[in-house]
Design a protein around this motif. Structure first.
Motif, PDB file in Angstrom:
ATOM      1  N   GLU A 114       0.700  -1.230   0.046  1.00 46.58           N
ATOM      2  CA  GLU A 114       0.169  -0.005  -0.165  1.00 46.58           C
ATOM      3  C   GLU A 114       0.738   1.483  -0.031  1.00 46.58           C
ATOM      4  N   ASP A 115       2.007   1.115   0.659  1.00 46.29           N
ATOM      5  CA  ASP A 115       2.662   2.354   0.698  1.00 46.29           C
ATOM      6  C   ASP A 115       4.453   2.004   1.154  1.00 46.29           C
ATOM      7  N   ALA A 164       8.296   4.191  -5.974  1.00 42.54           N
ATOM      8  CA  ALA A 164       8.218   4.816  -4.741  1.00 42.54           C
ATOM      9  C   ALA A 164       9.471   6.055  -4.956  1.00 42.54           C
TER      10      ALA A 164
END
Ligand code: ADP
Ligand code: ASP
Ligand code: MG
Length: 412
Positions: A114-115, A164
């Motif tokens: 998710e992150d 990311a």
């Protein structure tokens, strides 16, 4: 500094010697001025061994403990890779998933990322560290438990880090030198592709070509990550391997790009089900509720109000599927005479975006299989693929015959 992500799969870190060879490759990129994020898999065979331990200890295991065990192979290679780089005077340190932290859902054994907060690692890059070695395949759930991303999940870790950190490229180092028209291990005429479109790679991966985990291709497509697959065993030039890229970036391609197969298929038939409105819902709702991934479905023509319903699912879900059907029958939701499971089947698929505009691919595929005397048990199609379920003993023959018939050994 530009960031590069380099992922090394199981065979590429299988021994200390191979870790050293991989570290040398990393050194080459560091010398070019990159800050490098290295994602490592477990040594080859390790994850299978760990899965075996879990199954032997507890057949209906607690998935949280499964993840605690099977994620551990990557911890070893991450530490060893960092040590090897330090021995080469390259400033490096290792991170386990939870330390980054790689935040995932709580879906143990198949969690989704998710992150990935970047501050921790970026601060270290700012302090002069050149290589962040991250254990692939693992993350941490909102509850603070260790999760894993599904088999082959280190590919997804790599692409997620590339997105990311806005990496210049994500290089997937493996034991073949790129993506081929089919698995080079079962077809010696398989041809390496210089480029393959995201959509085609996505289909090939989801239909069984394990060179990239499906989810990694999905992420690369969504975040426009420049994704490359190449060999960790050979000296590599800057344009080596296969680039997975947007359709627009490919000039010419064959109608069929590749052939994929999956051994991990089972066919189940509910014999003589009452054919009435709602019967499909009554069968497939309980299957989905117990987590059975149904793939292909065929319903026979009904005869005097009764029909056979056949579907396919992964082999290791057969027992769960059977139980769900027997329970549904006991509740009176469905009624059938018998349930027959056949685990001796395989799925073979042809994939290509050219199928959108060319007709006749399915007919040709069926003719080729007929000529080899291979009986087709179930068929499914989508815009860019055709899949058939056949007896497993014919799987390799089918792949080779299709590869020949569609002339995949030749570039267009
Ligand atoms: P790694 O351990 O590096 O992640 P994998 O075993 O997961 O490597 O994936 C690489 C393997 O994928 C190859 O050894 C090859 O047998 C298999 N494979 C299946 N289909 C293809 C294909 N179309 N192109 C290349 N490799 C393929
Ligand atoms: N070691 C894990 C597996 O074998 C993850 C990976 O190698 O990508 O599935
Ligand atoms: Mg893999």
């Amino acid at each position: 500094m530009p960031v590069l992500v380099m992922k090394f799969g199981g065979t590429s870190v299988a021994t200390l010697d191979r870790i050293r060879r991989a570290a040398k490759r990393v050194g080459v990129e560091v010398a070019k001025g990159y800050d490098v994020i290295v994602i490592v898999s477990a040594m080859s065979g390790e994850t299978n061994k760990l899965v075996g331990y879990v199954n032997e200890t507890s057949p209906l295991f607690d998935a949280r403990e499964y993840d605690a065990v099977v994620s551990s192979g990557e911890n070893v290679t991450a530490g060893l890779m960092a040590l090897t780089l330090q021995e080469m005077d390259i400033p490096a340190r290792s991170w386990q998933g939870w330390q980054v932290p790689v935040k995932t859902t709580s879906a143990h054994s198949s969690a989704r990322i998710e992150d990935i907060p970047t501050d921790n690692i970026n601060r270290k890059f700012g302090e002069g560290m050149k290589v962040a070695v991250v254990a692939g395949f693992q993350g941490v759930s909102p509850e603070g438990r260790i999760t894993t991303l599904g088999r082959g999940g280190s590919d997804t870790t790599a692409v997620a880090f590339a997105a990311a950190f806005a990496a210049e490229r994500c290089d997937i180092y493996t034991d073949v030198d790129g993506v081929y028209t089919t698995d080079p291990r079962i077809c010696d005429k398989a041809r390496k592709l210089d480029r393959i479109a995201f959509e085609e790679m996505l289909e090939l991966a989801s239909l069984g070509a394990k060179v990239l985990q499906t989810r990694s291709v999905e992420l690369a497509m969504r975040y426009k990550v420049k994704l490359r697959v190449l060999s960790s065993f050979e000296e590599q030039s800057d344009d080596a391997g296969t680039l997975v890229c947007a359709e627009e970036d490919i000039m010419e391609s064959n109608v069929v790009a590749g052939v994929a197969y999956s051994r991990d298929e089972a066919k189940m038939t509910l014999v003589s089900v009452a054919d009435r409105p709602g019967i499909a819902a009554a069968i497939f709702t309980p299957l989905s509720e117990v987590g059975v991934n149904v793939d292909m479905i065929v319903q026979n023509i009904s005869d005097e109000g009764r029909t056979d319903m056949t579907f396919s699912c992964p082999t290791d879900q057969v027992r769960r599927a059977e139980k769900a059907m027997v329970d549904a029958k006991a509740r009176g939701d469905i009624n059938f005479h018998d349930i027959v499971a056949d685990t001796d089947v395989a799925k073979v698929s042809v994939v290509g975006i050219g199928m959108r505009s060319h007709t006749g691919v399915a007919a040709k595929m069926f003719r080729v299989l007929a000529k080899e005397g291979i009986n087709i048990r179930v068929i499914t199609t989508s815009e860019i693929k055709i899949s058939v379920l056949i007896d497993r003993k014919y799987m390799e023959l089918a792949v080779q015959a299709l590869h020949d018939a569609f002339e995949l050994e030749k570039a267009s």
